[in-house]
Design an enzyme around this catalytic site. Structure first.
Site, PDB file in Angstrom:
ATOM      1  N   LYS A  98      14.473  -9.848  11.837  1.00 46.72           N
ATOM      2  CA  LYS A  98      15.388  -9.707  10.579  1.00 46.72           C
ATOM      3  C   LYS A  98      16.275 -10.970  10.476  1.00 46.72           C
ATOM      4  O   LYS A  98      16.570 -11.568   9.515  1.00 46.72           O
ATOM      5  CB  LYS A  98      15.766  -8.396  10.264  1.00 46.72           C
ATOM      6  CG  LYS A  98      14.788  -7.471   9.850  1.00 46.72           C
ATOM      7  CD  LYS A  98      13.827  -7.667   8.887  1.00 46.72           C
ATOM      8  CE  LYS A  98      12.893  -6.678   8.516  1.00 46.72           C
ATOM      9  NZ  LYS A  98      11.927  -7.461   7.413  1.00 46.72           N
ATOM     10  N   SER A 142       0.890  -1.433   0.093  1.00 49.40           N
ATOM     11  CA  SER A 142       0.123   0.214   0.149  1.00 49.40           C
ATOM     12  C   SER A 142       0.776   1.440   0.113  1.00 49.40           C
ATOM     13  O   SER A 142       0.396   2.500  -0.317  1.00 49.40           O
ATOM     14  CB  SER A 142      -0.990  -0.011   1.166  1.00 49.40           C
ATOM     15  OG  SER A 142      -0.235  -0.138   2.368  1.00 49.40           O
ATOM     16  N   TYR A 167      13.139  -5.715  16.582  1.00 48.17           N
ATOM     17  CA  TYR A 167      13.158  -5.634  15.229  1.00 48.17           C
ATOM     18  C   TYR A 167      14.188  -6.378  14.599  1.00 48.17           C
ATOM     19  O   TYR A 167      14.302  -7.373  13.755  1.00 48.17           O
ATOM     20  CB  TYR A 167      12.924  -4.161  14.792  1.00 48.17           C
ATOM     21  CG  TYR A 167      13.007  -3.938  13.170  1.00 48.17           C
ATOM     22  CD1 TYR A 167      11.935  -4.366  12.549  1.00 48.17           C
ATOM     23  CD2 TYR A 167      14.361  -3.780  12.582  1.00 48.17           C
ATOM     24  CE1 TYR A 167      11.970  -4.199  11.002  1.00 48.17           C
ATOM     25  CE2 TYR A 167      14.459  -3.517  11.343  1.00 48.17           C
ATOM     26  CZ  TYR A 167      13.262  -4.016  10.522  1.00 48.17           C
ATOM     27  OH  TYR A 167      13.262  -3.526   8.948  1.00 48.17           O
ATOM     28  N   SER A 203      14.543  -8.092   3.970  1.00 46.19           N
ATOM     29  CA  SER A 203      15.188  -8.160   5.391  1.00 46.19           C
ATOM     30  C   SER A 203      15.477  -6.789   5.281  1.00 46.19           C
ATOM     31  O   SER A 203      14.765  -5.802   5.271  1.00 46.19           O
ATOM     32  CB  SER A 203      16.459  -9.111   5.103  1.00 46.19           C
ATOM     33  OG  SER A 203      17.125  -9.186   6.199  1.00 46.19           O
TER      34      SER A 203
END
Length: 271
Positions: A150, A14, A146, A132
């Site tokens: 990853k 989006s 976070y 990634s």
């Protein structure tokens, strides 16, 4: 119905990297389906159709993949781009909030991958491109949650690639550096902030905001994703943007102790 063009499914399309990727794949000749949590109000780029998708829902994932197969007869490329940032010291995150981030960034990738793999194996071809991050191969203080997602995506992708390569499917990684998107503004915040981390967190926010504002355009990442989707012999890992490339090179050549100092200096942390 069977598509005459290759079909690409892009999650989180989006805005930002996902939208740029959908546009770039369309320009490269792909039939593109983009997804977002709520796509009704999205102004779709020419040639891109949208479907609502919640990557944390098994039912939503299965429904979207089924709709794409029913309409086009195939899925040739899956771009797992949907994700969420998370900022704050690791100690400030409850396990429940950490699980929420993992549910999107890691288990969302796994759900989508498991849903498309049977179709790709049956057609003996397919590429799954997992977005990634620079944080997938370097430490990022005040982004431990976070960063760990990853790192998980990196390990999952490289291991899975060995499992499915003999069936004509490749799992590939694209590693962007700082990108000029509203990433920080939309990031999940720690739910149990501690005063002892307040100063470090403020400094991190300043550094991160400066890097993001001067970051690469999402189109830079989109170009790398298109190459991963279409190159005859793609690399398992590809950095996107000058910062990611230079940091990756430093990580390879610098002694660990020196690289540790570089990280701390970059984030303005005490030596």
């Amino acid at each position: 119905m069977t598509a005459t063009r290759q079909v690409a499914l892009v999650t989180g399309a989006s805005a930002g990297i996902g939208r740029a990727t959908a546009i770039a794949l369309t320009a490269a000749g792909f039939q593109v389906i983009g997804t977002g949590r709520k796509t009704a109000g999205i102004s779709a780029p020419a040639g891109v159709s949208y479907l609502d998708l919640d990557v944390t829902s098994d039912e939503s994932v299965a429904s979207v993949v089924e709709q794409v197969i029913d309409r086009f007869g195939q899925i040739d490329v899956l771009v797992n781009n949907a994700g969420v940032g998370a900022t704050g010291a690791a100690e400030e995150f409850s396990v429940a909030r950490t699980q929420d981030v993992f549910d999107i960034n890691v288990y969302g990738v796994m759900r989508m991958t498991k849903a498309v793999l049977p179709h790709m194996r049956a057609q003996r071809r397919g590429r799954i491109i997992n977005v990634s991050s620079l944080s997938g191969f370097v430490p990022s203080p005040f982004m431990a949650v976070y960063t760990s997602t990853k790192h998980a995506v990196e390990g999952y992708s490289e291991s899975l690639d060995h499992e499915v390569r003999d069936h004509g499917v490749r799992i590939l990684l694209v590693q962007p550096g700082p990108i000029n998107t509203p990433f920080a503004a939309n990031a999940v915040q720690a739910d149990a902030p501690l005063p002892l981390y307040a100063s470090g967190r403020r400094t991190f926010d300043e550094v991160f905001a400066k890097e993001a504002s001067g970051g690469d355009d999402p189109a830079v990442v989109a170009k790398v994703i298109v190459a991963a989707a279409s190159d005859r012999n793609p690399k398992l890992r590809t950095t996107a943007g000058s910062t990611a490339a230079s940091i990756s090179a430093l990580r390879r050549v610098l002694p660990a102790r020196i690289f540790d100092r570089v990280v701390r200096r970059f984030y303005r942390m005490p030596s």
